[in-house]
Structure formats: C-alpha cells, structure tokens
Design a protein around this motif. Structure first.
Motif, PDB file in Angstrom:
ATOM      1  N   LEU A  55       0.805  -1.224   0.000  1.00 28.07           N
ATOM      2  CA  LEU A  55       0.000   0.000   0.000  1.00 28.07           C
ATOM      3  C   LEU A  55       0.839   1.275   0.000  1.00 28.07           C
ATOM      4  N   VAL A  56       1.871   1.348   0.860  1.00 28.51           N
ATOM      5  CA  VAL A  56       2.592   2.615   1.040  1.00 28.51           C
ATOM      6  C   VAL A  56       4.084   2.521   0.757  1.00 28.51           C
ATOM      7  N   GLY A  57       4.603   1.371   0.465  1.00 31.59           N
ATOM      8  CA  GLY A  57       6.025   1.233   0.183  1.00 31.59           C
ATOM      9  C   GLY A  57       6.768   0.629   1.371  1.00 31.59           C
ATOM     10  N   PRO A  58       7.968   0.101   1.130  1.00 36.90           N
ATOM     11  CA  PRO A  58       8.692  -0.625   2.176  1.00 36.90           C
ATOM     12  C   PRO A  58       9.194   0.260   3.324  1.00 36.90           C
ATOM     13  N   VAL A  59       9.662   1.462   3.038  1.00 39.69           N
ATOM     14  CA  VAL A  59      10.226   2.312   4.085  1.00 39.69           C
ATOM     15  C   VAL A  59       9.122   2.800   5.018  1.00 39.69           C
ATOM     16  N   VAL A  60       8.050   3.298   4.460  1.00 42.95           N
ATOM     17  CA  VAL A  60       6.947   3.794   5.276  1.00 42.95           C
ATOM     18  C   VAL A  60       6.318   2.635   6.046  1.00 42.95           C
ATOM     19  N   SER A  61       6.250   1.466   5.401  1.00 47.26           N
ATOM     20  CA  SER A  61       5.704   0.282   6.069  1.00 47.26           C
ATOM     21  C   SER A  61       6.531  -0.086   7.298  1.00 47.26           C
ATOM     22  N   ALA A  62       7.838  -0.094   7.155  1.00 45.09           N
ATOM     23  CA  ALA A  62       8.716  -0.415   8.286  1.00 45.09           C
ATOM     24  C   ALA A  62       8.573   0.628   9.394  1.00 45.09           C
ATOM     25  N   LEU A  63       8.458   1.901   9.008  1.00 46.00           N
ATOM     26  CA  LEU A  63       8.289   2.955  10.003  1.00 46.00           C
ATOM     27  C   LEU A  63       6.953   2.828  10.736  1.00 46.00           C
ATOM     28  N   LEU A  64       5.891   2.480  10.025  1.00 48.53           N
ATOM     29  CA  LEU A  64       4.588   2.317  10.661  1.00 48.53           C
ATOM     30  C   LEU A  64       4.588   1.150  11.648  1.00 48.53           C
ATOM     31  N   VAL A  65       5.191   0.029  11.243  1.00 52.18           N
ATOM     32  CA  VAL A  65       5.249  -1.133  12.138  1.00 52.18           C
ATOM     33  C   VAL A  65       6.093  -0.796  13.370  1.00 52.18           C
ATOM     34  N   ALA A  66       7.200  -0.098  13.193  1.00 57.17           N
ATOM     35  CA  ALA A  66       8.046   0.293  14.328  1.00 57.17           C
ATOM     36  C   ALA A  66       7.306   1.258  15.247  1.00 57.17           C
ATOM     37  N   ALA A  67       6.576   2.204  14.680  1.00 60.08           N
ATOM     38  CA  ALA A  67       5.828   3.161  15.502  1.00 60.08           C
ATOM     39  C   ALA A  67       4.723   2.450  16.279  1.00 60.08           C
ATOM     40  N   LEU A  68       4.034   1.511  15.630  1.00 63.40           N
ATOM     41  CA  LEU A  68       2.982   0.756  16.307  1.00 63.40           C
ATOM     42  C   LEU A  68       3.561  -0.063  17.461  1.00 63.40           C
ATOM     43  N   THR A  69       4.682  -0.708  17.239  1.00 63.79           N
ATOM     44  CA  THR A  69       5.324  -1.500  18.289  1.00 63.79           C
ATOM     45  C   THR A  69       5.806  -0.610  19.433  1.00 63.79           C
ATOM     46  N   ALA A  70       6.381   0.545  19.109  1.00 63.62           N
ATOM     47  CA  ALA A  70       6.842   1.467  20.153  1.00 63.62           C
ATOM     48  C   ALA A  70       5.663   2.000  20.958  1.00 63.62           C
ATOM     49  N   ALA A  71       4.554   2.302  20.297  1.00 62.61           N
ATOM     50  CA  ALA A  71       3.374   2.793  21.007  1.00 62.61           C
ATOM     51  C   ALA A  71       2.832   1.718  21.958  1.00 62.61           C
ATOM     52  N   CYS A  72       2.807   0.474  21.515  1.00 61.77           N
ATOM     53  CA  CYS A  72       2.360  -0.615  22.398  1.00 61.77           C
ATOM     54  C   CYS A  72       3.294  -0.757  23.598  1.00 61.77           C
ATOM     55  N   GLY A  73       4.596  -0.636  23.362  1.00 59.49           N
ATOM     56  CA  GLY A  73       5.556  -0.717  24.464  1.00 59.49           C
ATOM     57  C   GLY A  73       5.375   0.409  25.464  1.00 59.49           C
ATOM     58  N   LEU A  74       5.158   1.625  24.963  1.00 59.39           N
ATOM     59  CA  LEU A  74       4.924   2.760  25.858  1.00 59.39           C
ATOM     60  C   LEU A  74       3.628   2.591  26.640  1.00 59.39           C
ATOM     61  N   LEU A  75       2.596   2.045  26.011  1.00 61.91           N
ATOM     62  CA  LEU A  75       1.337   1.799  26.704  1.00 61.91           C
ATOM     63  C   LEU A  75       1.532   0.814  27.853  1.00 61.91           C
ATOM     64  N   VAL A  76       2.300  -0.240  27.596  1.00 60.21           N
ATOM     65  CA  VAL A  76       2.582  -1.223  28.658  1.00 60.21           C
ATOM     66  C   VAL A  76       3.347  -0.560  29.801  1.00 60.21           C
ATOM     67  N   LEU A  77       4.332   0.275  29.477  1.00 59.64           N
ATOM     68  CA  LEU A  77       5.099   0.958  30.520  1.00 59.64           C
ATOM     69  C   LEU A  77       4.214   1.876  31.356  1.00 59.64           C
ATOM     70  N   VAL A  78       3.302   2.598  30.727  1.00 61.23           N
ATOM     71  CA  VAL A  78       2.404   3.495  31.458  1.00 61.23           C
ATOM     72  C   VAL A  78       1.498   2.691  32.392  1.00 61.23           C
ATOM     73  N   ILE A  79       0.982   1.572  31.906  1.00 65.93           N
ATOM     74  CA  ILE A  79       0.105   0.737  32.726  1.00 65.93           C
ATOM     75  C   ILE A  79       0.865   0.173  33.919  1.00 65.93           C
ATOM     76  N   VAL A  80       2.078  -0.313  33.686  1.00 62.50           N
ATOM     77  CA  VAL A  80       2.878  -0.881  34.778  1.00 62.50           C
ATOM     78  C   VAL A  80       3.222   0.192  35.806  1.00 62.50           C
ATOM     79  N   GLN A  81       3.568   1.399  35.353  1.00 62.58           N
ATOM     80  CA  GLN A  81       3.882   2.481  36.282  1.00 62.58           C
ATOM     81  C   GLN A  81       2.670   2.853  37.137  1.00 62.58           C
ATOM     82  N   SER A  82       1.492   2.899  36.526  1.00 63.00           N
ATOM     83  CA  SER A  82       0.303   3.236  37.312  1.00 63.00           C
ATOM     84  C   SER A  82      -0.009   2.138  38.322  1.00 63.00           C
ATOM     85  N   MET A  83       0.192   0.891  37.936  1.00 67.47           N
ATOM     86  CA  MET A  83      -0.021  -0.216  38.882  1.00 67.47           C
ATOM     87  C   MET A  83       0.986  -0.135  40.028  1.00 67.47           C
ATOM     88  N   ASN A  84       2.240   0.209  39.727  1.00 62.13           N
ATOM     89  CA  ASN A  84       3.257   0.340  40.772  1.00 62.13           C
ATOM     90  C   ASN A  84       2.931   1.486  41.725  1.00 62.13           C
TER      91      ASN A  84
END
Length: 150
Positions: A55-84
C-alpha cells in the motif's frame, strides 16, 4: 514413636513434592507458550509489514510497524507504572495504619530498655516486665469497659 513422626511428616509435608512438580510443569509450559506467542507476534508483524508494503512502500511500512510496536511498548510501561504507584500507595496506607496501632513512644522506650534490665536484678526485672505489660495493655484499650454494673 517413629511411625507416628513419619505419618505426621507425610501429613505436614506430603504436598511439597507434588507442588514442586506442578510448579516445574507450569514453568515449562509457560516457557513453551511464550516461545509460540513470540513466534506468532513476529509473524503478525511480518504480515502487517508485507501488507503495508503493497500500500505505502517498504520504508513507510517499516516505520509504521516500528511506531505501532513502540506505542504498544509505551502503553505497557504506562500501565505498569500506574499499577506500581497504586501498589505503593496501598503499602504506604498499610504502614501508616500499622504505625497508628503502635503503643506510645514512652512505652516503646520502656520496652527497649527492658533488655538491659533483664541482665540485672531479677525482682526488679519482674516488676518492670509486669509494669510494661500493664502499661501496654492499657495503652491498647484493654480493660476499658463502660457498661459495668456496680
């Protein structure tokens, strides 16, 4: 007498071996499930990357997947911090409640000085222990009964 002790040991500690075996099996099963889960996660990311590449090309595709993974990681960190933070607040409330149940500082000092008295005279020690026990009981509210009948 020895068979009685043997039977008491089996009753008291009989579940130790099955519990250890169950924990080992659970750990092994969890490790295998984690490997399969990580494999599925990597396959999902690859499939998403291949789909987005069309749909968007290999470079943009890799950037989107990396951004999605980083956002999920940050969400997990925020949840863990609030639980702590929530756990820390609960522990602090428990500490304050336990501190409120302690006897007054004078009684604590008397109890701390009790070890020095134990090395000295025995009559004085008995009197001091009895006085400390009485004072501790009174500070905890023992013996306060308002509805006594004369």
């Amino acid at each position: 007498m020895l068979p009685l002790l043997h039977h008491l040991g089996v009753v008291a500690f009989g579940s130790v071996r099955p519990t250890a075996t169950r924990i080992a099996r659970t750990a092994l099963g969890g490790a295998i499930a984690a490997v399969f889960g990580l494999t599925a996660y990597v396959a999902l990311l690859l499939a998403l990357g291949f789909y987005l590449t069309g749909l968007v090309g290999p470079v943009v595709s890799a950037l989107l997947v990396a951004a999605l993974t980083a956002a999920c990681g940050l969400l997990v960190l925020v949840i863990v911090q609030s639980m702590n933070r929530r756990t820390e607040r609960r522990m602090e409330a428990r500490r304050r409640a336990a501190k409120a149940r302690l006897p007054d500082p004078v009684m604590l000092q008397l109890l701390a000085d009790m070890t020095g008295m134990l090395k000295g005279r025995s009559i004085l020690t008995v009197i001091a222990v009895a006085a400390a026990a009485y004072g501790l009981a009174k500070s905890q509210g023992v013996g306060l009964d308002d509805d006594r009948t004369p």
